[in-house]
Design an enzyme around this catalytic site. Sequence first.
Site, short mmCIF file in Angstrom:
data_model
loop_
_atom_site.label_atom_id
_atom_site.label_comp_id
_atom_site.label_asym_id
_atom_site.label_seq_id
_atom_site.Cartn_x
_atom_site.Cartn_y
_atom_site.Cartn_z
N GLY A 75 3.98 -9.00 6.22
CA GLY A 75 4.97 -9.22 7.28
C GLY A 75 4.29 -9.50 8.93
O GLY A 75 3.04 -10.23 9.06
N ASP A 76 4.77 -10.20 10.03
CA ASP A 76 3.95 -10.86 11.08
C ASP A 76 3.28 -9.63 11.57
O ASP A 76 2.48 -10.04 12.74
CB ASP A 76 5.29 -11.29 12.05
N ASP A 86 -28.08 27.35 19.92
CA ASP A 86 -27.70 27.60 18.20
C ASP A 86 -28.90 28.23 17.07
O ASP A 86 -29.65 28.34 17.03
CB ASP A 86 -27.93 25.35 17.90
N GLN A 123 -6.14 -6.15 11.26
CA GLN A 123 -5.69 -6.94 10.12
C GLN A 123 -6.57 -8.16 10.99
O GLN A 123 -5.57 -9.46 9.81
CB GLN A 123 -4.59 -6.69 9.02
N SER A 161 0.71 -1.16 -0.18
CA SER A 161 -0.46 -0.07 0.00
C SER A 161 1.04 1.95 -0.22
O SER A 161 -0.03 2.39 0.19
CB SER A 161 -0.80 -0.43 1.04
N TYR A 186 -8.16 2.86 5.61
CA TYR A 186 -7.24 2.69 6.38
C TYR A 186 -5.89 3.25 7.57
O TYR A 186 -6.10 3.11 8.42
CB TYR A 186 -7.31 0.56 6.56
C1 SPV Z 1 -25.94 21.34 12.81
O1 SPV Z 1 -25.70 20.51 12.86
O2 SPV Z 1 -25.92 22.59 13.86
C2 SPV Z 1 -26.93 21.22 11.83
C3 SPV Z 1 -28.29 19.99 11.35
O3 SPV Z 1 -27.22 22.71 11.10
S1 SPV Z 1 -29.87 20.20 12.32
O4 SPV Z 1 -29.16 20.19 13.15
O5 SPV Z 1 -30.44 19.28 11.88
O6 SPV Z 1 -30.40 21.56 11.85
MG MG Z 2 -26.16 24.16 12.25
#
Ligand code: SPV
Ligand code: MG
Length: 426
Positions: free
Chosen positions: A85-86, A199, A93, A4, A38
């Site tokens: 590898g071990d 909010d 994994q 990888s 991963y």
């Molecule tokens: C947030 O996570 O602040 C969002 C999504 O705006 S929601 O809370 O669903 O509005």
């Molecule tokens: Mg929001």
Amino acid sequence: MSLSTDVIHGGHIRMIENAASLGELTVGVLSDQVVASYKRYPLLSCKERMIIAASLKGVAHVIEQDEMSYRSVIKTYHPDIIVHGDDWRTGLQQPIREEVIRLLSEYGGELKEFPYSVNEEYDKMEAHARMQLSMPDMRRGRLKKILGMKGLITAMEAHSGITGLIVENTTVVQDGKTYQFDAMWISSLCDSTAKGKPDIELVDMTSRFRTIDDIMEVTTKPIIFDGDTGGLTEHFVYTVKSLERMGVSMVIIEDKTGLKKNSLFGTEVKQNQDSIENFCAKIAAGKRAQKTRDFMICARIESLILEKGMDDALTRAFAFVKAGADAIMIHSRKKDPTEIFTFVEKFREKDTLTPVVVVPTSFNTVTEDEFRSRGVNIVIYANQLTRTGFPAMQKAARTILENHRAKECDDMCMSIKDIITLIPND
Ligand code: SPV
Ligand code: MG
């Protein structure tokens, strides 16, 4: 054997020599998607890594391996021997190793393990590669790249350095595949909640940027920022430039105006939707302000939340794309996903390219596979770390108050050893 790495060191060369001494060696180069899921996003593409592997002495054939599991490789090629590898005897994994042993034993194939060599210089380079991935220019463009690579990506909420680390490092191995979140969502709800505030765009941009910075300092995954309404257009253009400079990949702004409340309140509180004209002007101004090609502005439509109907949602979606939106987020607070599915279906009839984003907090029974098959591109788990973390803290606080000591709380606590290992030394 599979490979990888994008940095070849002596340990790899020795392993290839060992493998080649056993027979005709085929190297399975792990696809970009597998490496990203991963380890970390590869610095060199799978194609480049295949060219490098093919040029190494002792390598007879190179194939792309698009699963961590060796299942399909074993079924297709029936190798006599698989070399590894071990180091995979323990850790993530281990189940893949057990599957290899089982499948080989079905036809008498063999697993040969050689000592895994720790290479300090390589470890330093690996740390350097991670550091590069965390740099603004590298981080910003990665969301578009992963989106192109996977078609559907997931983002998990982070609101602090430690939640960022949890999103960065959580890996699950299931059915031969590894899973990690592709990106982080800096939710206004969770950022505000962590500060004990509602909010309502009360936590100002300077503070929101501080949260981004805390997360960026300890992680590498791309960031999708919840930009609320975007504020005044005259302010939004500065926000776009600041986010770009920091290395954020996408800002999502919602078509509301005035005092914004969380969408999950729906019509229970007074919320105003912006006019199509104003919101288009805000998107267009943001796109004009943007300096890089990679940054994305996503328009979030609140018509279903505010019960304005499907036609309004679709009219807005097409208008916002025309104004320059790089993606559309459609939101709903119904448990039944029908209105989300209808929107995506009708939107996809006319627009097959613009990425569609959903936040399935309420319609949480829908799986990522179903979203993918219906034409969704980004699934955001918007608040689950916040909603699981704080009740645990409330319970711990109550338990100590009830028992007048901390002993009863012990079983709920992460061990000191675990919390130390959660935070890397470097
Ligand atoms: C947030 O996570 O602040 C969002 C999504 O705006 S929601 O809370 O669903 O509005
Ligand atoms: Mg929001």
